[in-house]
Design an enzyme around this catalytic site. Structure first.
Site, PDB file in Angstrom:
ATOM      1  N   ARG A  62       0.855  -1.200   0.000  1.00 44.38           N
ATOM      2  CA  ARG A  62       0.000   0.000   0.000  1.00 44.38           C
ATOM      3  C   ARG A  62       0.887   1.245   0.000  1.00 44.38           C
ATOM      4  O   ARG A  62       0.588   2.235  -0.652  1.00 44.38           O
ATOM      5  CB  ARG A  62      -0.947   0.008   1.214  1.00 44.38           C
ATOM      6  CG  ARG A  62      -1.668   1.346   1.356  1.00 44.38           C
ATOM      7  CD  ARG A  62      -2.892   1.338   2.255  1.00 44.38           C
ATOM      8  NE  ARG A  62      -2.794   0.470   3.396  1.00 44.38           N
ATOM      9  CZ  ARG A  62      -2.065   0.700   4.497  1.00 44.38           C
ATOM     10  NH1 ARG A  62      -1.354   1.810   4.601  1.00 44.38           N
ATOM     11  NH2 ARG A  62      -2.034  -0.167   5.490  1.00 44.38           N
ATOM     12  N   TYR A 102     -16.696  16.963 -14.982  1.00 44.79           N
ATOM     13  CA  TYR A 102     -17.149  15.571 -14.926  1.00 44.79           C
ATOM     14  C   TYR A 102     -18.169  15.400 -13.786  1.00 44.79           C
ATOM     15  O   TYR A 102     -17.935  15.855 -12.665  1.00 44.79           O
ATOM     16  CB  TYR A 102     -15.944  14.639 -14.732  1.00 44.79           C
ATOM     17  CG  TYR A 102     -16.334  13.214 -14.459  1.00 44.79           C
ATOM     18  CD1 TYR A 102     -17.209  12.538 -15.303  1.00 44.79           C
ATOM     19  CD2 TYR A 102     -15.860  12.542 -13.336  1.00 44.79           C
ATOM     20  CE1 TYR A 102     -17.592  11.231 -15.037  1.00 44.79           C
ATOM     21  CE2 TYR A 102     -16.230  11.233 -13.075  1.00 44.79           C
ATOM     22  CZ  TYR A 102     -17.106  10.590 -13.926  1.00 44.79           C
ATOM     23  OH  TYR A 102     -17.491   9.301 -13.659  1.00 44.79           O
ATOM     24  N   ASP A 158      -7.415  19.287 -13.713  1.00 51.27           N
ATOM     25  CA  ASP A 158      -7.717  17.944 -14.222  1.00 51.27           C
ATOM     26  C   ASP A 158      -7.406  17.980 -15.720  1.00 51.27           C
ATOM     27  O   ASP A 158      -8.128  18.583 -16.505  1.00 51.27           O
ATOM     28  CB  ASP A 158      -9.185  17.617 -13.951  1.00 51.27           C
ATOM     29  CG  ASP A 158      -9.551  16.194 -14.380  1.00 51.27           C
ATOM     30  OD1 ASP A 158      -8.897  15.669 -15.301  1.00 51.27           O
ATOM     31  OD2 ASP A 158     -10.507  15.634 -13.813  1.00 51.27           O
ATOM     32  N   LYS A 185      -8.300   7.007 -19.091  1.00 56.46           N
ATOM     33  CA  LYS A 185      -8.644   7.586 -20.387  1.00 56.46           C
ATOM     34  C   LYS A 185      -7.437   7.527 -21.335  1.00 56.46           C
ATOM     35  O   LYS A 185      -6.954   6.451 -21.619  1.00 56.46           O
ATOM     36  CB  LYS A 185      -9.180   9.001 -20.152  1.00 56.46           C
ATOM     37  CG  LYS A 185     -10.241   9.064 -19.032  1.00 56.46           C
ATOM     38  CD  LYS A 185     -11.483   8.293 -19.388  1.00 56.46           C
ATOM     39  CE  LYS A 185     -12.493   8.046 -18.280  1.00 56.46           C
ATOM     40  NZ  LYS A 185     -12.424   8.665 -17.007  1.00 56.46           N
TER      41      LYS A 185
HETATM   42  O1  P1T Z   1     -13.332   7.145 -13.781  1.00 55.16           O
HETATM   43  P1  P1T Z   1     -12.115   7.619 -13.041  1.00 55.16           P
HETATM   44  O2  P1T Z   1     -10.834   7.015 -13.483  1.00 55.16           O
HETATM   45  O3  P1T Z   1     -12.305   7.566 -11.555  1.00 55.16           O
HETATM   46  O4  P1T Z   1     -11.930   9.161 -13.444  1.00 55.16           O
HETATM   47  C1  P1T Z   1     -12.865  10.143 -13.125  1.00 55.16           C
HETATM   48  C2  P1T Z   1     -12.739  11.316 -14.065  1.00 55.16           C
HETATM   49  C3  P1T Z   1     -11.991  12.409 -13.680  1.00 55.16           C
HETATM   50  N1  P1T Z   1     -11.853  13.491 -14.489  1.00 55.16           N
HETATM   51  C4  P1T Z   1     -12.419  13.535 -15.703  1.00 55.16           C
HETATM   52  C5  P1T Z   1     -12.246  14.741 -16.559  1.00 55.16           C
HETATM   53  C6  P1T Z   1     -13.179  12.443 -16.154  1.00 55.16           C
HETATM   54  O5  P1T Z   1     -13.720  12.512 -17.383  1.00 55.16           O
HETATM   55  C7  P1T Z   1     -13.349  11.309 -15.322  1.00 55.16           C
HETATM   56  C8  P1T Z   1     -14.170  10.122 -15.729  1.00 55.16           C
HETATM   57  N2  P1T Z   1     -15.004  10.385 -16.797  1.00 55.16           N
HETATM   58  C9  P1T Z   1     -15.851   9.478 -17.395  1.00 55.16           C
HETATM   59  C10 P1T Z   1     -15.980   8.211 -16.983  1.00 55.16           C
HETATM   60  C11 P1T Z   1     -16.615  10.001 -18.535  1.00 55.16           C
HETATM   61  O6  P1T Z   1     -17.170   9.206 -19.319  1.00 55.16           O
HETATM   62  O7  P1T Z   1     -16.660  11.227 -18.680  1.00 55.16           O
END
Ligand code: P1T
Length: 416
Positions: free
Chosen positions: A50, A102, A173, A198
């Protein structure tokens, strides 16, 4: 070798030294939760996974190099990385937030963190005067998404950074742009966060996140919370993300090329009301995009003419564009933000921000642009009657009757 090396080189080599024990060229998946210590208090920097794991360290080093950051902490998801960054704050602190963002980030802020005494003000950050007006004596953080999800608005990172006073933190972000197209730290931000799920991972096969900074005190606090709260990625996930990130440069160039072609196609149609893509001269912040970014990315949003039912129908009819949440993978995706990714934002609030029921979001993948456009064309043509713009030359102007309108592609489309 020149220092610093170019992006594509860093993506492939940073943190990727041959394994010291075997010489394995590729960083191994260190599937271990613990490390044998020769004596109490003696170890080689690894005590418990961890806290630290060699595969995760390799990923953190690689991603830090891509953002030209000194420190990186990888997390089990983008939300865990966001949450760890918000751990820099304490009850009573105030955050100024991009109002288009988001839906999951909005949910974390408005449903979870407010219960811990944090305060949030959502502003249209395309307007720096609005940002300035939202600052309070207890403002500690500016939370920026740019380009925003899903409307692809831009926030002037250097402009916001110029507003901050000592003790305040600017976090960006950078998920939509990826480090290939945008470097927030160089523009004055203190922390960069990614959902590595992503573009960085790039293959829709792993969920992850990362927080990156050049500030030693911020890095120490995020690391402390990474260990204390524990939202870490396992070594298998770290390995997959690292493998994906090696090809980020080539992928982003192609994503952009395809997105540009798709955005141009959509903008030329009279049954599409509006196209949002920072690379189009019609984008209200095209000049800022040219100044702040090195490319415009692979995300395109658009509003259709016609009722919501048309948007839902188009999302159902595309075949290469899978109807799915997420973005940034090699395969193209289509999303209806109001009902999917941004469903956690109340409807009136969502509509006030421009996330209307007719909005569709595309993650343009790496398939052939010709095939992608053909796929969109057949879905748009088949639903064109709902747009209220009259029949087109192909005569596909009647209401979409499932008995009459083939669910297959229009002329010129590939078969698959
Ligand atoms: O899904 P995760 O890895 O926890 O990430 C969250 C997140 C954070 N910031 C942005 C700009 C994002 O687009 C996302 C996740 N977004 C999607 C799942 C979506 O389809 O927009």
């Amino acid at each position: 070798m020149p220092e610093p090396m170019d992006f594509a080189t860093r993506a492939i080599h940073a943190g990727q030294d041959a394994d010291p024990t075997t010489g394995a060229t590729i960083v191994p998946i260190y599937a271990t939760s613990t490390y044998t210590q020769p004596a109490v208090g003696e170890h080689r920097g690894f005590d418990y996974s961890r806290t630290v794991n060699p595969t995760r360290v390799a990923l953190e080093t690689q991603l830090a190099a891509l953002e030209e950051a000194r420190y990186g902490s990888a997390f089990a998801s983008g939300m865990a990385a966001t949450s760890a960054t918000l751990n820099l704050l304490a009850a009573g602190d105030h955050v100024v937030v991009t109002d288009d963002l988001y839906g999951g980030t909005y949910r974390l802020f408005s449903k979870v963190l407010v219960r811990y005494g944090l305060e949030f003000t959502y502003v249209d950050m395309t307007d720096l005067d609005a940002v300035r007006a939202a600052i309070r004596p207890n403002t500690k953080l500016f939370w920026i998404e740019t380009p925003t999800n899903p409307l692809l608005r831009l926030v002037d990172i250097a402009g916001v950074a110029a507003l901050k006073t000592p003790g305040q933190v600017v976090a960006v972000d950078n998920t939509f742009a990826s480090p290939y197209f945008q470097s927030p730290l160089a523009l004055g931000a203190d922390v960069v966060v990614h959902s590595t799920t992503k573009y960085i991972g790039g293959h829709s096969d792993v969920v992850g996140g990362v927080a990156l900074t050049n500030d030693a005190a911020i890095a120490e606090s995020i690391k402390f919370h990474q260990n204390a709260v524990g939202g870490v990625p396992g070594p298998f996930d770290a390995f997959l993300t690292m493998r994906g990130a090696k090809t980020l440069a080539v992928r982003m160039r192609e994503h952009e090329r395809n997105a540009h072609a798709v955005a141009t196609f959509l903008e030329e149609r009279d049954d599409v009301a509006r196209v949002f893509y920072p690379g189009l001269p019609s984008h209200p912040q095209h000049a800022l995009a040219q100044r702040q970014m090195r490319g415009f990315g692979g995300m395109v949003s658009f509003t259709l003419r016609g009722p919501e039912s048309r948007a839902l129908e188009v999302a159902k009819r595309t075949k290469l564009f899978s109807l799915a949440e997420s973005l940034g993978g090699v395969e193209s995706l289509i999303t209806h933000p109001a009902r999917m990714t941004h469903g956690s934002i109340p409807k009136d609030e969502r509509e006030r921000r421009g996330v209307t029921d007719g909005l569709l979001r595309l993650s343009v993948g790496l398939e052939s642009a010709r095939d992608l456009i053909a796929d969109l064309r057949q879905a748009l043509d088949a639903t064109r009657a709902l747009a209220g713009v009259g029949a087109n030359d192909a005569g596909i102007g009647d209401p979409p009757n499932p008995d009459r309108i083939p669910a297959t592609q229009s002329e010129g489309a590939p078969t698959y």
